[in-house]
Scaffold this motif. Sequence first.
Motif, PDB file in Angstrom:
ATOM      1  N   LEU A 119       0.828  -1.204   0.000  1.00 14.58           N
ATOM      2  CA  LEU A 119       0.000   0.000   0.000  1.00 14.58           C
ATOM      3  C   LEU A 119       0.868   1.262   0.000  1.00 14.58           C
ATOM      4  O   LEU A 119       0.604   2.217  -0.750  1.00 14.58           O
ATOM      5  CB  LEU A 119      -0.929   0.002   1.212  1.00 14.58           C
ATOM      6  CG  LEU A 119      -2.090  -0.985   1.187  1.00 14.58           C
ATOM      7  CD1 LEU A 119      -2.716  -1.118   2.579  1.00 14.58           C
ATOM      8  CD2 LEU A 119      -3.151  -0.566   0.177  1.00 14.58           C
ATOM      9  N   VAL A 120       1.886   1.285   0.833  1.00 13.84           N
ATOM     10  CA  VAL A 120       2.782   2.442   0.914  1.00 13.84           C
ATOM     11  C   VAL A 120       3.501   2.645  -0.419  1.00 13.84           C
ATOM     12  O   VAL A 120       3.626   3.777  -0.917  1.00 13.84           O
ATOM     13  CB  VAL A 120       3.783   2.265   2.068  1.00 13.84           C
ATOM     14  CG1 VAL A 120       4.922   3.278   1.971  1.00 13.84           C
ATOM     15  CG2 VAL A 120       3.065   2.410   3.409  1.00 13.84           C
ATOM     16  N   ALA A 121       3.982   1.549  -1.007  1.00 12.33           N
ATOM     17  CA  ALA A 121       4.659   1.661  -2.302  1.00 12.33           C
ATOM     18  C   ALA A 121       3.732   2.256  -3.353  1.00 12.33           C
ATOM     19  O   ALA A 121       4.147   3.104  -4.166  1.00 12.33           O
ATOM     20  CB  ALA A 121       5.153   0.288  -2.744  1.00 12.33           C
ATOM     21  N   ALA A 122       2.468   1.849  -3.353  1.00  9.91           N
ATOM     22  CA  ALA A 122       1.507   2.372  -4.331  1.00  9.91           C
ATOM     23  C   ALA A 122       1.314   3.875  -4.160  1.00  9.91           C
ATOM     24  O   ALA A 122       1.300   4.625  -5.142  1.00  9.91           O
ATOM     25  CB  ALA A 122       0.173   1.646  -4.185  1.00  9.91           C
ATOM     26  N   VAL A 123       1.169   4.329  -2.913  1.00 13.17           N
ATOM     27  CA  VAL A 123       1.004   5.763  -2.659  1.00 13.17           C
ATOM     28  C   VAL A 123       2.219   6.541  -3.162  1.00 13.17           C
ATOM     29  O   VAL A 123       2.091   7.635  -3.728  1.00 13.17           O
ATOM     30  CB  VAL A 123       0.792   6.024  -1.157  1.00 13.17           C
ATOM     31  CG1 VAL A 123       0.844   7.521  -0.850  1.00 13.17           C
ATOM     32  CG2 VAL A 123      -0.539   5.446  -0.690  1.00 13.17           C
ATOM     33  N   LEU A 124       3.407   5.969  -2.986  1.00  9.22           N
ATOM     34  CA  LEU A 124       4.645   6.646  -3.373  1.00  9.22           C
ATOM     35  C   LEU A 124       4.977   6.477  -4.848  1.00  9.22           C
ATOM     36  O   LEU A 124       5.996   6.993  -5.326  1.00  9.22           O
ATOM     37  CB  LEU A 124       5.810   6.117  -2.522  1.00  9.22           C
ATOM     38  CG  LEU A 124       5.726   6.430  -1.025  1.00  9.22           C
ATOM     39  CD1 LEU A 124       6.858   5.742  -0.273  1.00  9.22           C
ATOM     40  CD2 LEU A 124       5.758   7.933  -0.775  1.00  9.22           C
ATOM     41  N   GLY A 125       4.129   5.756  -5.588  1.00 11.18           N
ATOM     42  CA  GLY A 125       4.374   5.577  -7.009  1.00 11.18           C
ATOM     43  C   GLY A 125       5.534   4.664  -7.319  1.00 11.18           C
ATOM     44  O   GLY A 125       6.207   4.826  -8.344  1.00 11.18           O
ATOM     45  N   LEU A 126       5.755   3.672  -6.453  1.00  7.62           N
ATOM     46  CA  LEU A 126       6.861   2.737  -6.617  1.00  7.62           C
ATOM     47  C   LEU A 126       6.330   1.316  -6.785  1.00  7.62           C
ATOM     48  O   LEU A 126       5.243   0.987  -6.310  1.00  7.62           O
ATOM     49  CB  LEU A 126       7.793   2.784  -5.402  1.00  7.62           C
ATOM     50  CG  LEU A 126       8.449   4.136  -5.105  1.00  7.62           C
ATOM     51  CD1 LEU A 126       9.191   4.073  -3.777  1.00  7.62           C
ATOM     52  CD2 LEU A 126       9.405   4.542  -6.230  1.00  7.62           C
ATOM     53  N   ARG A 127       7.112   0.477  -7.440  1.00  7.85           N
ATOM     54  CA  ARG A 127       6.758  -0.937  -7.555  1.00  7.85           C
ATOM     55  C   ARG A 127       7.313  -1.676  -6.347  1.00  7.85           C
ATOM     56  O   ARG A 127       8.504  -1.612  -6.077  1.00  7.85           O
ATOM     57  CB  ARG A 127       7.346  -1.532  -8.839  1.00  7.85           C
ATOM     58  CG  ARG A 127       7.009  -3.011  -9.050  1.00  7.85           C
ATOM     59  CD  ARG A 127       7.513  -3.494 -10.399  1.00  7.85           C
ATOM     60  NE  ARG A 127       8.952  -3.390 -10.496  1.00  7.85           N
ATOM     61  CZ  ARG A 127       9.810  -4.322 -10.041  1.00  7.85           C
ATOM     62  NH1 ARG A 127       9.358  -5.400  -9.429  1.00  7.85           N
ATOM     63  NH2 ARG A 127      11.104  -4.152 -10.184  1.00  7.85           N
ATOM     64  N   PRO A 128       6.462  -2.363  -5.573  1.00 13.25           N
ATOM     65  CA  PRO A 128       6.967  -3.073  -4.396  1.00 13.25           C
ATOM     66  C   PRO A 128       7.747  -4.326  -4.797  1.00 13.25           C
ATOM     67  O   PRO A 128       7.308  -5.099  -5.641  1.00 13.25           O
ATOM     68  CB  PRO A 128       5.691  -3.450  -3.645  1.00 13.25           C
ATOM     69  CG  PRO A 128       4.649  -3.553  -4.709  1.00 13.25           C
ATOM     70  CD  PRO A 128       5.005  -2.524  -5.740  1.00 13.25           C
ATOM     71  N   GLU A 129       8.888  -4.504  -4.200  1.00 12.17           N
ATOM     72  CA  GLU A 129       9.698  -5.713  -4.404  1.00 12.17           C
ATOM     73  C   GLU A 129       9.965  -6.302  -3.021  1.00 12.17           C
ATOM     74  O   GLU A 129      10.750  -5.763  -2.248  1.00 12.17           O
ATOM     75  CB  GLU A 129      11.007  -5.372  -5.102  1.00 12.17           C
ATOM     76  CG  GLU A 129      11.887  -6.579  -5.381  1.00 12.17           C
ATOM     77  CD  GLU A 129      13.180  -6.196  -6.083  1.00 12.17           C
ATOM     78  OE1 GLU A 129      14.232  -6.743  -5.679  1.00 12.17           O
ATOM     79  OE2 GLU A 129      13.143  -5.346  -6.989  1.00 12.17           O
ATOM     80  N   LEU A 130       9.260  -7.380  -2.681  1.00  4.96           N
ATOM     81  CA  LEU A 130       9.363  -7.951  -1.355  1.00  4.96           C
ATOM     82  C   LEU A 130      10.482  -8.983  -1.282  1.00  4.96           C
ATOM     83  O   LEU A 130      10.607  -9.829  -2.181  1.00  4.96           O
ATOM     84  CB  LEU A 130       8.037  -8.595  -0.938  1.00  4.96           C
ATOM     85  CG  LEU A 130       7.032  -7.606  -0.331  1.00  4.96           C
ATOM     86  CD1 LEU A 130       6.345  -6.820  -1.429  1.00  4.96           C
ATOM     87  CD2 LEU A 130       6.020  -8.302   0.528  1.00  4.96           C
ATOM     88  N   ARG A 131      11.272  -8.911  -0.227  1.00  8.47           N
ATOM     89  CA  ARG A 131      12.348  -9.863  -0.009  1.00  8.47           C
ATOM     90  C   ARG A 131      12.173 -10.495   1.370  1.00  8.47           C
ATOM     91  O   ARG A 131      12.291  -9.822   2.393  1.00  8.47           O
ATOM     92  CB  ARG A 131      13.720  -9.182  -0.120  1.00  8.47           C
ATOM     93  CG  ARG A 131      14.011  -8.699  -1.532  1.00  8.47           C
ATOM     94  CD  ARG A 131      15.435  -8.252  -1.696  1.00  8.47           C
ATOM     95  NE  ARG A 131      15.712  -7.866  -3.074  1.00  8.47           N
ATOM     96  CZ  ARG A 131      16.879  -7.382  -3.500  1.00  8.47           C
ATOM     97  NH1 ARG A 131      17.877  -7.227  -2.642  1.00  8.47           N
ATOM     98  NH2 ARG A 131      17.043  -7.065  -4.771  1.00  8.47           N
ATOM     99  N   ASN A 132      11.887 -11.771   1.358  1.00 10.07           N
ATOM    100  CA  ASN A 132      11.671 -12.509   2.599  1.00 10.07           C
ATOM    101  C   ASN A 132      12.986 -13.134   3.051  1.00 10.07           C
ATOM    102  O   ASN A 132      13.721 -13.691   2.238  1.00 10.07           O
ATOM    103  CB  ASN A 132      10.617 -13.597   2.369  1.00 10.07           C
ATOM    104  CG  ASN A 132      10.094 -14.185   3.660  1.00 10.07           C
ATOM    105  OD1 ASN A 132      10.332 -13.655   4.739  1.00 10.07           O
ATOM    106  ND2 ASN A 132       9.371 -15.278   3.553  1.00 10.07           N
ATOM    107  N   SER A 133      13.286 -13.030   4.332  1.00 11.90           N
ATOM    108  CA  SER A 133      14.529 -13.567   4.872  1.00 11.90           C
ATOM    109  C   SER A 133      14.304 -13.966   6.315  1.00 11.90           C
ATOM    110  O   SER A 133      13.204 -13.832   6.856  1.00 11.90           O
ATOM    111  CB  SER A 133      15.643 -12.515   4.781  1.00 11.90           C
ATOM    112  OG  SER A 133      15.415 -11.460   5.712  1.00 11.90           O
ATOM    113  N   THR A 134      15.345 -14.447   6.945  1.00 12.69           N
ATOM    114  CA  THR A 134      15.289 -14.644   8.392  1.00 12.69           C
ATOM    115  C   THR A 134      15.291 -13.268   9.067  1.00 12.69           C
ATOM    116  O   THR A 134      15.655 -12.260   8.455  1.00 12.69           O
ATOM    117  CB  THR A 134      16.493 -15.458   8.888  1.00 12.69           C
ATOM    118  OG1 THR A 134      17.699 -14.715   8.592  1.00 12.69           O
ATOM    119  CG2 THR A 134      16.557 -16.822   8.212  1.00 12.69           C
TER     120      THR A 134
END
Length: 341
Positions: A119-134
């Motif tokens: 949601l935050v990325a959309a407001v800022l006009g950015l494409r979200p790229e999620l990185r899951n880690s420990t």
Amino acid sequence: MPTLSPHRRLLRTLTAGTAAACLAALLTACGGDSDAATTAGAAAPGTVTVGRLSNGAARQTTLTVPEVASLHARLPAAVRKKGTLVIAVGALPSGFPPLAYVGADQKTLTGAEPDLGRLVAAVLGLRPELRNSTWENMFVGLDSGKADVAFSNVTDTEERKKKYEFASYRQDNLAFEVPKKSTWNFGGDYRNLAGKTVAVGSGTNQEKILLEWKAKLAKEGKQLTVKYYQDSNSTYLALAGGKIDAYLGPNPGIAYHTRQVAGTPRATRNAGTFSGAGQSLQGLIAATAKKGSGLAGPIAAAIDHLIDTGQYAKWLAAWNLSNEAVTKSRVNPPGLPLDNS
């Protein structure tokens, strides 16, 4: 529980298949990171689907979230240039529902935290790229610049402010869970615990708070019985069987469990919350970026925009977390003090 990872803070009740998928992602990830198909089947541009693939933990809701150009302009130049917001989540190996875990397709990262990042990325006009880690590698990613910001149930603390900057978005609360038929409520007053038997996890912050209340009641000539069980299943069997009156745990885990057992003979409800930071300070969960990155301000402004438009409330409601709402995102608000962080 500011220094503990969410894996110890929340109920770990994923299915065996989901846990196996998370473990597989961990084993195949480079440096502990995983980009496990987080964009597969994503919503159309300008929309974010909250609660997608949640396996019943959320009410799926598609929200229209257009870019706010004035907030995009406030981003650091390097972030504007690349056009992506790299979001770190520390949910490996087994996730922590309802906040972050692998979804029903056993590959997509879902949960309240990844959803807010989107949601935050959309407001800022950015494409979200999620990185899951420990949990530990999440902070390594922030330190190294591999990730821009973490949305992962990180508590704002003064110790962490030495290295990171924050934009708050949820209250950090504990909660009492009771059988749905129970008429007892906490009411924010420890004296209401007199004569009750309450289960709590050993070695947790909530145990520390509960034992402090027990000592206060003892000085007043009243009794509070504290019980311990080896796992969540045993705790909930005791609750259903009337062996305990309540369970004190992290509010998001209780929100998840109450939704899972709704409509069953073991239905439960939330009987009241209390700040995870104790009586003197409302603990806060915050988006976390490297200190000096210049991201906390624009992210806080994006969260405020979501609050003002009502999208924030819909996000919380979808995940049954409305009781952790804040009225405003704060940049680097007072955090847990150094002697408790």
